[in-house]
Design a protein around this motif. Sequence first.
Motif, PDB file in Angstrom:
ATOM      1  N   LEU A  26      35.597  52.220  43.212  1.00 12.17           N
ATOM      2  CA  LEU A  26      35.129  52.280  41.829  1.00 12.17           C
ATOM      3  C   LEU A  26      33.916  53.193  41.684  1.00 12.17           C
ATOM      4  CD1 LEU A  26      35.449  48.514  40.816  1.00 12.17           C
ATOM      5  CD2 LEU A  26      36.993  50.394  40.233  1.00 12.17           C
ATOM      6  N   SER A  27      33.142  53.321  42.767  1.00  8.91           N
ATOM      7  CA  SER A  27      31.970  54.193  42.704  1.00  8.91           C
ATOM      8  C   SER A  27      32.366  55.654  42.561  1.00  8.91           C
ATOM      9  CB  SER A  27      31.110  54.014  43.969  1.00  8.91           C
ATOM     10  OG  SER A  27      31.769  54.550  45.110  1.00  8.91           O
ATOM     11  N   HIS A  28      33.631  55.953  42.816  1.00  5.04           N
ATOM     12  CA  HIS A  28      34.103  57.338  42.696  1.00  5.04           C
ATOM     13  C   HIS A  28      34.570  57.670  41.282  1.00  5.04           C
ATOM     14  CE1 HIS A  28      33.824  58.485  46.922  1.00  5.04           C
ATOM     15  NE2 HIS A  28      34.150  57.235  47.190  1.00  5.04           N
ATOM     16  N   LEU A  29      34.428  56.711  40.373  1.00  2.00           N
ATOM     17  CA  LEU A  29      34.768  57.005  38.982  1.00  2.00           C
ATOM     18  C   LEU A  29      33.824  58.053  38.393  1.00  2.00           C
ATOM     19  CD1 LEU A  29      35.577  53.443  37.584  1.00  2.00           C
ATOM     20  CD2 LEU A  29      37.186  55.273  38.169  1.00  2.00           C
ATOM     21  N   MET A  30      32.561  58.024  38.825  1.00  2.00           N
ATOM     22  CA  MET A  30      31.585  58.973  38.281  1.00  2.00           C
ATOM     23  C   MET A  30      31.916  60.414  38.649  1.00  2.00           C
ATOM     24  SD  MET A  30      27.452  59.107  38.810  1.00  2.00           S
ATOM     25  CE  MET A  30      26.487  60.458  38.123  1.00  2.00           C
ATOM     26  N   PRO A  31      32.058  60.750  39.962  1.00  2.00           N
ATOM     27  CA  PRO A  31      32.429  62.126  40.270  1.00  2.00           C
ATOM     28  C   PRO A  31      33.800  62.515  39.724  1.00  2.00           C
ATOM     29  CG  PRO A  31      32.428  60.768  42.250  1.00  2.00           C
ATOM     30  CD  PRO A  31      31.777  59.979  41.177  1.00  2.00           C
ATOM     31  N   ALA A  32      34.736  61.555  39.652  1.00  2.00           N
ATOM     32  CA  ALA A  32      36.049  61.855  39.082  1.00  2.00           C
ATOM     33  C   ALA A  32      35.921  62.220  37.604  1.00  2.00           C
ATOM     34  CB  ALA A  32      36.982  60.662  39.255  1.00  2.00           C
ATOM     35  N   PHE A  33      35.054  61.489  36.881  1.00  2.00           N
ATOM     36  CA  PHE A  33      34.825  61.787  35.467  1.00  2.00           C
ATOM     37  C   PHE A  33      34.174  63.158  35.299  1.00  2.00           C
ATOM     38  CE2 PHE A  33      31.937  61.690  31.786  1.00  2.00           C
ATOM     39  CZ  PHE A  33      32.868  61.485  30.769  1.00  2.00           C
ATOM     40  N   VAL A  34      33.185  63.463  36.153  1.00  2.00           N
ATOM     41  CA  VAL A  34      32.522  64.767  36.096  1.00  2.00           C
ATOM     42  C   VAL A  34      33.524  65.886  36.337  1.00  2.00           C
ATOM     43  CG1 VAL A  34      30.862  66.253  37.278  1.00  2.00           C
ATOM     44  CG2 VAL A  34      30.250  63.890  36.736  1.00  2.00           C
ATOM     45  N   LEU A  35      34.398  65.685  37.332  1.00  2.41           N
ATOM     46  CA  LEU A  35      35.413  66.692  37.637  1.00  2.41           C
ATOM     47  C   LEU A  35      36.367  66.870  36.464  1.00  2.41           C
ATOM     48  CD1 LEU A  35      36.832  68.568  39.649  1.00  2.41           C
ATOM     49  CD2 LEU A  35      38.084  66.569  40.496  1.00  2.41           C
ATOM     50  N   LEU A  36      36.790  65.755  35.867  1.00  2.00           N
ATOM     51  CA  LEU A  36      37.733  65.822  34.747  1.00  2.00           C
ATOM     52  C   LEU A  36      37.140  66.557  33.548  1.00  2.00           C
ATOM     53  CD1 LEU A  36      40.422  64.996  33.471  1.00  2.00           C
ATOM     54  CD2 LEU A  36      39.357  62.831  32.802  1.00  2.00           C
ATOM     55  N   THR A  37      35.886  66.259  33.220  1.00  2.00           N
ATOM     56  CA  THR A  37      35.262  66.926  32.077  1.00  2.00           C
ATOM     57  C   THR A  37      35.122  68.432  32.335  1.00  2.00           C
ATOM     58  OG1 THR A  37      33.072  66.363  32.977  1.00  2.00           O
ATOM     59  CG2 THR A  37      34.006  64.886  31.314  1.00  2.00           C
ATOM     60  N   GLY A  38      34.857  68.806  33.587  1.00  2.00           N
ATOM     61  CA  GLY A  38      34.758  70.227  33.921  1.00  2.00           C
ATOM     62  C   GLY A  38      36.086  70.934  33.748  1.00  2.00           C
ATOM     63  N   ILE A  39      37.167  70.295  34.183  1.00  2.00           N
ATOM     64  CA  ILE A  39      38.500  70.890  34.046  1.00  2.00           C
ATOM     65  C   ILE A  39      38.876  71.027  32.578  1.00  2.00           C
ATOM     66  CG2 ILE A  39      40.954  70.502  34.483  1.00  2.00           C
ATOM     67  CD1 ILE A  39      40.157  69.170  37.118  1.00  2.00           C
ATOM     68  N   LEU A  40      38.601  69.987  31.781  1.00  2.00           N
ATOM     69  CA  LEU A  40      38.936  70.029  30.356  1.00  2.00           C
ATOM     70  C   LEU A  40      38.137  71.108  29.630  1.00  2.00           C
ATOM     71  CD1 LEU A  40      39.189  66.201  29.546  1.00  2.00           C
ATOM     72  CD2 LEU A  40      41.052  67.845  29.850  1.00  2.00           C
ATOM     73  N   ALA A  41      36.887  71.331  30.070  1.00  2.00           N
ATOM     74  CA  ALA A  41      36.068  72.362  29.440  1.00  2.00           C
ATOM     75  C   ALA A  41      36.664  73.752  29.681  1.00  2.00           C
ATOM     76  CB  ALA A  41      34.643  72.299  29.967  1.00  2.00           C
ATOM     77  N   VAL A  42      37.190  73.989  30.880  1.00  2.00           N
ATOM     78  CA  VAL A  42      37.814  75.278  31.184  1.00  2.00           C
ATOM     79  C   VAL A  42      39.114  75.435  30.405  1.00  2.00           C
ATOM     80  CG1 VAL A  42      38.882  76.663  33.011  1.00  2.00           C
ATOM     81  CG2 VAL A  42      36.764  75.419  33.464  1.00  2.00           C
ATOM     82  N   ILE A  43      39.941  74.381  30.388  1.00  2.00           N
ATOM     83  CA  ILE A  43      41.222  74.438  29.682  1.00  2.00           C
ATOM     84  C   ILE A  43      41.002  74.642  28.185  1.00  2.00           C
ATOM     85  CG2 ILE A  43      43.267  73.105  29.044  1.00  2.00           C
ATOM     86  CD1 ILE A  43      43.121  71.781  31.790  1.00  2.00           C
TER      87      ILE A  43
END
Length: 221
Positions: A26-43
């Motif tokens: 569950l502690s990996h939700l934070m980096p996963a969220f950061v990664l997801l927002t970065g990908i969505l920003a590029v798309i």
Amino acid sequence: MNPAAPSNHTLLYDKRHALRQRAKGLSHLMPAFVLLTGILAVIGGKEPLTTMVIIELVVGAAYIILLVQELRHLSRGHLHPGKVAWLEIAAGGVLALEGYHIMHRHQVAEAAGAPQRFHVLPWLYFAVAVVYVGLAFWLPRVLGRRHLYLHEAGFGGRLHPLRPGFSFAWEQVASVEAVGAADVLVHLKDGSEKQISFAKMHDGAAHRDRLLAHAKQKLRN
């Protein structure tokens, strides 16, 4: 048993280890969220595809692969950690790169005339990244402290990573007997006794039986 270790040296885990490992996920939700927002920003065209963004995506891809592998290992009952928790290092890399990315954006904006001010978020990302990297090296060392060691001269082990272990040479031991469902009682030649309980360990009864079989064989000789 850890396949990389000698056959008579077994890492031990308490019964809640698998549950804690899943909770750690569950502690990996934070980096996963950061990664997801970065990908969505590029798309979405909000972020240009720069070299920094490409590096972030590569590290993020490695992070996702490692996360999936760890979840698969846990689902199959593989409890043994490596010498380094690479998933934590990848998570720290995602956060550190995102922190640098945010700081760089603010620096560009300030160079273009935006008012200068202290930005907390990049430093927060850096701090959490350091925690993840520290855990990558600390967790395997702590988990590796629980063990059972059966050898020619006797046996030893440790049942709690922060408490003293036990060690007996055959010259000290009169007999070893089973007590309860997963305990042994070691009778020493000086008349004292030592009870060792594997009840809180994963597969504790099996570890107890291995110790009993080892003692039976060696004390008979």
